[in-house]
Scaffold this active site. Structure first.
Site, PDB file in Angstrom:
ATOM      1  N   SER A 138       1.729  -3.088  -2.118  1.00 24.01           N
ATOM      2  CA  SER A 138       2.370  -4.127  -2.938  1.00 24.01           C
ATOM      3  C   SER A 138       3.233  -3.420  -3.979  1.00 24.01           C
ATOM      4  O   SER A 138       3.028  -2.225  -4.243  1.00 24.01           O
ATOM      5  CB  SER A 138       1.272  -4.939  -3.646  1.00 24.01           C
ATOM      6  OG  SER A 138       1.817  -5.724  -4.686  1.00 24.01           O
ATOM      7  N   TYR A 151      -6.975  -5.760  -8.331  1.00 24.38           N
ATOM      8  CA  TYR A 151      -6.014  -5.878  -7.224  1.00 24.38           C
ATOM      9  C   TYR A 151      -4.962  -4.773  -7.311  1.00 24.38           C
ATOM     10  O   TYR A 151      -4.696  -4.059  -6.339  1.00 24.38           O
ATOM     11  CB  TYR A 151      -5.341  -7.252  -7.247  1.00 24.38           C
ATOM     12  CG  TYR A 151      -4.269  -7.386  -6.184  1.00 24.38           C
ATOM     13  CD1 TYR A 151      -4.614  -7.488  -4.834  1.00 24.38           C
ATOM     14  CD2 TYR A 151      -2.908  -7.390  -6.514  1.00 24.38           C
ATOM     15  CE1 TYR A 151      -3.639  -7.591  -3.852  1.00 24.38           C
ATOM     16  CE2 TYR A 151      -1.929  -7.485  -5.541  1.00 24.38           C
ATOM     17  CZ  TYR A 151      -2.304  -7.591  -4.209  1.00 24.38           C
ATOM     18  OH  TYR A 151      -1.332  -7.684  -3.242  1.00 24.38           O
TER      19      TYR A 151
END
Ligand code: NAP
Length: 259
Positions: A138, A151
């Site tokens: 990401s 995360y």
């Protein structure tokens, strides 16, 4: 004929990657928890492209799931040419207000199962001197992510692991690509419970289809770090030359709860 095993193929980026691979006339192994969605996709893609599509329903956050998936694939005598570690999720909240079980599950899925599947499938790729791995990280891999701290940290891991392994196997005919998407419309926002986050309005969302198309092309070319979109590429570059504390507080402002 190349077979791609795609985790998280029941939705979003993973589902779009499966459609792109199927359109090449190549076979698939689809992995996620939702067997019904996987079976529907398998029926659609095998009918449309006359290809073999196998479904392996599994909760990859469980300790032995990666090995079970690997064993199932072996029992079916399938050779995995492309391993796509895409399954993952986030959680939006202050760490101290999150549920531990969800953080643990995130670490187990985003980190442990991705690493375990890579560790299981890589030796035979090395033996064949051929194979491709696509790990979905990401843009969160480039900066600390307040309100999504665990995360963001899992995605730092995915990027670092991918770049290191890519180096290890570069002379063995294998490529490892870390995909670093920015905001993408998918099931992610609901899974991360981030409807109240400013992220939903501060960001321009890409479609899962466009991200998957870029990802697939990058994997085929063996690109090591693939960042879809000009703004995301720019962000990844700028943060390297900006004081870390400033980057972290800008990241916080971007995601903070809407007032
Ligand atoms: N969307 C974004 O803005 C964005 C941005 C950057 C990176 N990413 C990354 O992109 C990847 C794909 O996410 P997405 O955006 O396509 O979200 P998504 O639509 O929610 O897809 C997530 C996929 O992961 C699967 N999954 C979740 N938990 C699982 C588990 N325990 N075991 C097996 N499979 C599981 C889900 O299937 P089941 O529920 O059927 O298990 C689903 O197929 C993730 O790694 C995510 O971190 C997304």
């Amino acid at each position: 004929m190349k077979t791609a095993l795609i985790t998280g193929a029941s939705s979003g980026i993973g589902m779009e990657l499966a459609k792109i691979h199927a359109a090449q006339g190549d076979s698939l192994v689809l992995v996620a928890r939702n067997a019904q969605k996987l079976n529907e996709l398998a029926t659609e893609l095998s009918g449309k492209h006359k290809i073999r599509v196998d479904v392996v329903a599994a909760d990859l956050a469980l300790e032995n799931a990666a090995r079970d998936v690997y064993n199932t694939v072996k029992q079916k005598n399938i050779q995995v040419d492309y391993l796509v570690n895409n399954a993952g999720f986030g959680d939006f909240n202050f760490l101290h207000e999150t549920k531990w079980e969800k953080q643990a599950m995130m670490i187990d899925l985003n980190i442990r199962s991705l690493t375990h599947l890579t560790h299981l499938f890589l030796p035979e790729m090395v033996q064949r001197r051929s194979g491709k791995i696509l790990n979905v990280a990401s843009t969160a891999a480039f900066l600390p992510c307040p309100m999504m701290a665990v995360y963001g940290a899992t995605k730092h891991y995915v990027l670092a692991l991918s770049e290191a392994v890519a180096n290890e196997v570069a002379d063995k005919g294998i490529t490892v690509t870390a995909l670093c998407p920015g905001a993408t419309t998918s099931g992610f926002q609901d899974a991360a419970e981030m409807r109240e986050s400013g992220f939903m309005t501060n960001q321009k969302f890409a479609t899962a289809q466009s991200v998957a198309a870029y990802a697939y092309k990058s994997m085929m070319r063996g690109k090591r770090v693939a960042i879809p979109g000009f703004i995301n590429k720019l962000t990844a570059g700028i943060v390297r030359f900006t004081p870390r504390k400033m980057v972290t507080s800008i990241a916080r402002k971007l995601v903070d709860r809407k007032k």
